[in-house]
Design an enzyme around this catalytic site. Structure first.
Site, mmCIF file in Angstrom:
data_model
loop_
_atom_site.group_PDB
_atom_site.id
_atom_site.type_symbol
_atom_site.label_atom_id
_atom_site.label_comp_id
_atom_site.label_asym_id
_atom_site.label_seq_id
_atom_site.Cartn_x
_atom_site.Cartn_y
_atom_site.Cartn_z
ATOM 1 N N ALA A 92 1.030 -0.931 0.224
ATOM 2 C CA ALA A 92 0.582 0.075 -0.209
ATOM 3 C C ALA A 92 1.206 1.174 -0.142
ATOM 4 C CB ALA A 92 -0.867 0.090 1.554
ATOM 5 N N GLY A 128 0.620 -5.391 1.404
ATOM 6 C CA GLY A 128 -0.524 -5.355 -0.106
ATOM 7 C C GLY A 128 -0.221 -5.666 -1.244
ATOM 8 N N GLU A 165 -0.801 -9.081 -0.413
ATOM 9 C CA GLU A 165 -2.385 -9.531 -0.404
ATOM 10 C C GLU A 165 -2.897 -9.478 -1.243
ATOM 11 O OE1 GLU A 165 -1.642 -6.203 2.653
ATOM 12 O OE2 GLU A 165 -2.902 -7.452 3.804
ATOM 13 N N GLU A 186 4.798 -5.379 6.816
ATOM 14 C CA GLU A 186 3.501 -4.169 7.656
ATOM 15 C C GLU A 186 4.458 -3.553 8.771
ATOM 16 O OE1 GLU A 186 2.708 -6.242 6.210
ATOM 17 O OE2 GLU A 186 1.420 -5.555 5.101
HETATM 18 C C1 LIG Z 1 -1.998 -2.596 2.974
HETATM 19 C C2 LIG Z 1 -1.479 -3.093 4.405
HETATM 20 C C3 LIG Z 1 -2.010 -2.058 5.536
HETATM 21 O O1 LIG Z 1 -1.004 -4.693 4.949
HETATM 22 C C4 LIG Z 1 0.202 -2.079 4.392
HETATM 23 C C5 LIG Z 1 1.079 -1.709 3.221
HETATM 24 O O2 LIG Z 1 1.059 -2.823 2.545
HETATM 25 S S1 LIG Z 1 2.140 -1.106 4.346
HETATM 26 C C6 LIG Z 1 3.881 -1.079 2.573
HETATM 27 C C7 LIG Z 1 4.384 -2.108 2.543
HETATM 28 N N1 LIG Z 1 5.532 -2.409 1.777
HETATM 29 C C8 LIG Z 1 6.537 -1.992 2.061
HETATM 30 O O3 LIG Z 1 7.493 -1.532 3.541
HETATM 31 C C9 LIG Z 1 7.961 -2.330 1.156
HETATM 32 C C10 LIG Z 1 8.767 -0.592 0.344
HETATM 33 N N2 LIG Z 1 9.268 0.150 0.016
HETATM 34 C C11 LIG Z 1 10.005 -0.783 -0.118
HETATM 35 O O4 LIG Z 1 10.565 -1.404 1.286
HETATM 36 C C12 LIG Z 1 11.441 -0.606 -0.989
HETATM 37 O O5 LIG Z 1 10.717 0.278 -2.176
HETATM 38 C C13 LIG Z 1 11.545 -1.968 -2.258
HETATM 39 C C14 LIG Z 1 12.732 -3.250 -0.767
HETATM 40 C C15 LIG Z 1 10.526 -2.519 -2.190
HETATM 41 C C16 LIG Z 1 12.379 -1.694 -2.871
HETATM 42 O O6 LIG Z 1 13.691 -0.990 -2.860
HETATM 43 P P1 LIG Z 1 14.672 0.390 -3.788
HETATM 44 O O7 LIG Z 1 14.355 -0.961 -5.031
HETATM 45 O O8 LIG Z 1 15.980 0.528 -3.194
HETATM 46 O O9 LIG Z 1 13.861 1.323 -4.548
HETATM 47 P P2 LIG Z 1 13.507 2.938 -3.298
HETATM 48 O O10 LIG Z 1 14.172 3.735 -4.241
HETATM 49 O O11 LIG Z 1 12.541 2.545 -2.389
HETATM 50 O O12 LIG Z 1 11.198 2.934 -4.714
HETATM 51 C C17 LIG Z 1 11.748 3.425 -5.395
HETATM 52 C C18 LIG Z 1 10.345 4.170 -4.953
HETATM 53 O O13 LIG Z 1 8.981 3.590 -5.100
HETATM 54 C C19 LIG Z 1 8.437 3.969 -3.553
HETATM 55 N N3 LIG Z 1 8.046 3.360 -2.687
HETATM 56 C C20 LIG Z 1 8.565 2.270 -2.940
HETATM 57 N N4 LIG Z 1 7.449 1.611 -1.778
HETATM 58 C C21 LIG Z 1 6.798 2.545 -1.664
HETATM 59 C C22 LIG Z 1 4.888 2.221 -0.737
HETATM 60 N N5 LIG Z 1 4.528 1.023 -0.598
HETATM 61 N N6 LIG Z 1 4.526 3.146 -0.954
HETATM 62 C C23 LIG Z 1 5.003 4.154 -1.175
HETATM 63 N N7 LIG Z 1 6.299 4.463 -1.948
HETATM 64 C C24 LIG Z 1 6.394 4.012 -2.388
HETATM 65 C C25 LIG Z 1 9.607 5.141 -2.802
HETATM 66 O O14 LIG Z 1 9.807 5.566 -2.105
HETATM 67 C C26 LIG Z 1 10.888 5.383 -4.027
HETATM 68 O O15 LIG Z 1 10.568 6.566 -4.823
HETATM 69 P P3 LIG Z 1 10.765 8.259 -3.752
HETATM 70 O O16 LIG Z 1 11.653 7.894 -2.683
HETATM 71 O O17 LIG Z 1 12.748 7.896 -4.625
HETATM 72 O O18 LIG Z 1 10.088 8.473 -4.575
#
Ligand SMILES: CC(C)(O)CC(=O)SCCNC(=O)CCNC(=O)[C@H](O)C(C)(C)COP(=O)(O)OP(=O)(O)OC[C@H]1O[C@@H](n2cnc3c(N)ncnc32)[C@H](O)[C@@H]1OP(=O)(O)O
Length: 257
Positions: free
Chosen positions: A65, A108, A111, A131
Site C-alpha cells: 500500500a 498490500g 495481499e 508491515e
Molecule cells: C496494506 C497494508 C496495510 O498491509 C500495508 C502495506 O502494504 S504497508 C507497505 C508495505 N511495503 C513495504 O514496506 C515496502 C516498501 N518499499 C521498500 O521497502 C522498497 O521500496 C523496496 C525494497 C520494495 C525496493 O527498494 P529499492 O529498489 O531501493 O526502491 P526504492 O528507492 O525504495 O523505491 C522506489 C520508489 O518507490 C517508492 N515506494 C516503494 N514502495 C513504496 C510504498 N509501499 N509506498 C509508497 N512509495 C513506495 C519509494 O519511496 C521510491 O520513491 P521516491 O522516494 O524515490 O520518490
C-alpha cells in the site's frame, strides 16, 4: 475517463490488467484501488470476458500500500473511510483471476496477489508482509489469507519478522501455483487465462465458488454445496455440449450458457 495507474487490454476473452505506477513500484493508492475495482466491476458482468490476469512490472507486482498516502492518516480517517475496504470487490469477483507476479509483492502487494485465485510467479518474485517494520500489521487480509495459504508457522514468521521469501520458498509453502522464468511470465499467465476462459463460464465460476467455500464451512457442508452446484450444471447448455463433444470425439464449443 481513462485510468491513470492501470493499463487495460482485452485479449480475446481475457482482460489483462497491468498496475502502472512505475515511479512508486506500483504502490497501491486509493486512485489505483478505484481504477482496479471499477474495471473488474465493468468486465465482471461482461459475458465476453471469461477470466482476468492481474500483473505489475518486472521489478514490482506491487511494493505494498502507498506508505506516503497512509503516513499522515489518523484513526478516524482510517475508520470512517473504511480504508482498503474497496479491495474486497476484487476478492469477491466471481470470474477467475490469475495474479502474474514478478519482483516485489510486499504488504498490500502480497495481499492483492492472494485476493486472486492463484499466483503464477516469475523466478524473480519476492513475497512478504513487512508491515511490522512500519509499526503496523497487514490490513488487506495478509494475516488471514497468508495463514490459510501457507499455515501458521510460515505466516507468523513472515508477519513477525517482516522478511521476504523468494519464489521457490513461496511455491514450496503453497502460496504460488507455479514458477516460470521471468521472461515467460506474462505469456504463461495469459495462456492459462485463455484456457480457463475457453471453458464454460458458469462452470468456471462455480468451480471458483466451490473451492472458495471450502475455506468457510465444514467438510460436510462443503461437499453438499459442491454436489448442489454440480447438479445445477446439468441445467446448462454447456454440460450438454461438453459431454456430447467427448462422446462424439470432437472439441467442445462452449456458449457460456
Ligand atoms: C496494506 C497494508 C496495510 O498491509 C500495508 C502495506 O502494504 S504497508 C507497505 C508495505 N511495503 C513495504 O514496506 C515496502 C516498501 N518499499 C521498500 O521497502 C522498497 O521500496 C523496496 C525494497 C520494495 C525496493 O527498494 P529499492 O529498489 O531501493 O526502491 P526504492 O528507492 O525504495 O523505491 C522506489 C520508489 O518507490 C517508492 N515506494 C516503494 N514502495 C513504496 C510504498 N509501499 N509506498 C509508497 N512509495 C513506495 C519509494 O519511496 C521510491 O520513491 P521516491 O522516494 O524515490 O520518490
Amino acid at each position: 475517463m481513462a485510468p491513470k495507474s492501470l493499463r487495460i487490454e482485452i485479449r480475446g476473452r481475457v482482460a489483462l490488467l497491468t498496475l502502472n505506477r512505475p515511479e512508486a513500484l506500483n504502490a497501491l493508492n486509493s486512485e489505483m484501488m478505484d481504477e482496479v475495482c471499477d474495471t473488474v466491476a465493468k468486465y465482471g458482468t461482461d459475458d465476453k470476458i471469461g477470466a482476468f490476469v492481474l500483473t505489475g512490472s518486472e521489478k514490482a507486482f506491487a511494493a505494498g500500500a502507498d506508505i506516503k498516502e497512509m503516513q499522515p492518516q489518523g484513526y478516524m480517517d482510517m475508520y470512517m473511510s473504511d480504508f482498503f475496504n474497496r479491495w474486497n470487490e476484487l476478492a469477491a469477483l466471481r470470474k477467475p483471476v490469475i495474479a502474474a507476479v514478478s519482483g516485489y509483492a510486499l504488504g498490500g502487494g502480497c495481499e492483492l496477489a492472494m485476493m486472486c485465485d492463484f499466483i503464477i510467479a516469475a523466478d524473480t518474485a519476492k513475497f512478504g508482509q513487512p508491515e511490522i517494520t512500519l509499526g503496523v500489521i497487514p490490513g488487506m487480509g495478509g494475516s488471514q489469507r497468508l495463514t490459510r495459504a501457507v499455515g501458521k508457522a510460515k505466516a507468523m514468521d513472515l508477519c513477525l519478522t517482516g522478511r521476504m521469501m523468494d519464489a521457490e520458498e513461496a511455491e514450496r509453502a503453497g502460496l504460488v501455483s507455479r514458477i516460470v522464468p521471468a521472461g515467460e511470465l506474462l505469456e504463461t499467465a495469459l495462456a492459462a487465462a485463455e484456457k480457463i476462459a475457453g471453458f464454460s463460464l458458469p462452470a468456471t465460476m462455480m468451480a471458483k465458488e466451490a473451492v472458495n467455500r471450502s475455506f468457510e464451512v465444514t467438510l460436510e457442508e462443503g461437499l453438499r454445496f459442491e454436489r448442489r452446484l454440480f447438479h445445477s450444471l446439468f441445467a446448462t447448455e454447456d454440460q450438454k455440449e461438453g459431454m456430447s463433444a467427448f462422446v462424439e470425439k470432437r472439441k467442445a464449443a462452449f456458449k457460456h450458457r
